[in-house]
Design an enzyme around this catalytic site. Structure first.
Site, PDB file in Angstrom:
ATOM      1  CB  SER A 133      -0.916   0.012   1.223  1.00 24.93           C
ATOM      2  OG  SER A 133      -1.569   1.256   1.339  1.00 24.93           O
TER       3      SER A 133
ATOM      4  CG  HIS B  36      -4.074  -1.446  -1.684  1.00 21.77           C
ATOM      5  ND1 HIS B  36      -5.164  -2.237  -1.975  1.00 21.77           N
ATOM      6  CD2 HIS B  36      -4.490  -0.567  -0.743  1.00 21.77           C
ATOM      7  CE1 HIS B  36      -6.197  -1.845  -1.245  1.00 21.77           C
ATOM      8  NE2 HIS B  36      -5.808  -0.827  -0.489  1.00 21.77           N
TER       9      HIS B  36
ATOM     10  CG  ASP C  94      -5.270   2.585   0.912  1.00 21.10           C
ATOM     11  OD1 ASP C  94      -6.268   1.869   0.770  1.00 21.10           O
ATOM     12  OD2 ASP C  94      -4.207   2.171   1.403  1.00 21.10           O
TER      13      ASP C  94
ATOM     14  CG  MET D  53      -7.784   7.475   2.433  1.00 20.26           C
ATOM     15  SD  MET D  53      -7.060   7.137   4.056  1.00 20.26           S
ATOM     16  CE  MET D  53      -5.705   8.302   4.075  1.00 20.26           C
TER      17      MET D  53
ATOM     18  CG  HIS E 231      -9.275   0.695  -0.743  1.00 25.68           C
ATOM     19  ND1 HIS E 231      -8.705   0.445   0.494  1.00 25.68           N
ATOM     20  CD2 HIS E 231     -10.615   0.670  -0.539  1.00 25.68           C
ATOM     21  CE1 HIS E 231      -9.656   0.297   1.384  1.00 25.68           C
ATOM     22  NE2 HIS E 231     -10.829   0.434   0.787  1.00 25.68           N
TER      23      HIS E 231
ATOM     24  CG  MET F 128     -10.783   3.640   1.968  1.00 24.96           C
ATOM     25  SD  MET F 128      -9.673   3.398   3.375  1.00 24.96           S
ATOM     26  CE  MET F 128      -8.144   3.961   2.648  1.00 24.96           C
TER      27      MET F 128
ATOM     28  CG  MET G 259     -11.440  -2.089   4.947  1.00 24.32           C
ATOM     29  SD  MET G 259      -9.796  -1.707   4.299  1.00 24.32           S
ATOM     30  CE  MET G 259      -9.070  -0.798   5.661  1.00 24.32           C
TER      31      MET G 259
ATOM     32  CG  ASP H 277      -5.915  -2.415   3.367  1.00 26.61           C
ATOM     33  OD1 ASP H 277      -4.908  -2.290   4.077  1.00 26.61           O
ATOM     34  OD2 ASP H 277      -6.378  -1.491   2.668  1.00 26.61           O
TER      35      ASP H 277
END
Length: 216
Positions: free
Chosen positions: A9, A34, A36, A38, A67, A69, A138, A176
């Protein structure tokens, strides 16, 4: 029987030198990047967006699992697809019309993942498991790196593996949060196909997973 894949990540990488982070992933056993995303609303922090992903895309041929979020991911998937995502993973908790969004992501030519936070049971995904390519469990409360693995996440992984076998489905199981050199083997044996690791990978404690062999 398939080999468990490592998906480092970028959230735990040095943001001032993401090019070196990509190179480290390539040379130390990473199979997936990966990423993330956000938004400061679905989770407290803000990370990075489409321009960063587009810039990183030219640095590697490894697949990007973006991903999301974020709240209302349906408003963003087109731009992330254009930026270079190969997989787009959104949260069950973040949108209402899940079936529609899954089909839209597939229509964009991307693989679709769905993620659940620790408090969401696997049963909530029952109606869409046959549609998705990946389920992301998660194993920490999302929003921050460096948290400890929540032990009851193992039961979710086992449950998903059982459902997949019983229904003849093909989605991958990704995990994750808090994956490290002490627990990765147990998580893989529970049924995880993809292990997302941030802090433990970038601090050099978790590298190539080939020594754990294949898992069902």
């Amino acid at each position: 029987m398939e080999k468990t894949l490592l998906a480092p990540s970028l959230l735990s990488a040095d943001f001032s030198d993401l090019a070196s982070a990509i190179k480290k992933i390539e040379t130390e056993g990473g199979s997936i990047v990966h990423i993330d995303v956000m938004d400061g609303a679905f989770v407290p922090q803000i990370s990075y967006g489409q321009p960063i992903i587009k810039s990183l895309r030219k640095l590697t041929a490894l697949p990007f699992d973006v991903h999301l979020m974020v709240e209302k991911p349906e408003l963003m998937v087109d731009s992330f697809a254009e930026s270079g995502a190969d997989w787009i993973t959104f949260h069950y908790e973040a949108t209402t019309h899940i079936d529609r969004l899954i089909h839209h992501i597939h229509d964009l030519g991307k693989k679709c993942g769905i993620s659940i936070v620790p408090s969401t049971p696997v049963s909530f995904l029952n109606e869409v498991l046959h549609l998705v390519d990946l389920v992301l469990v998660m194993s920490v409360n999302p929003g921050y790196g460096g948290q400890s693995f929540i032990p009851y996440s193992l039961a979710k992984i086992t449950e998903l593996k059982k459902i997949r076998q019983e229904r003849g489905l093909s989605f991958k199981i990704s995990v994750d949060g808090g994956v490290n050199e002490k627990n990765f083997s147990e998580i893989a044996q529970a049924g995880a196909d993809i292990l997302v690791s941030g802090s433990s990978f970038f601090n050099g404690k978790l590298k190539n997973l080939s020594h754990i062999g294949e898992v069902c």
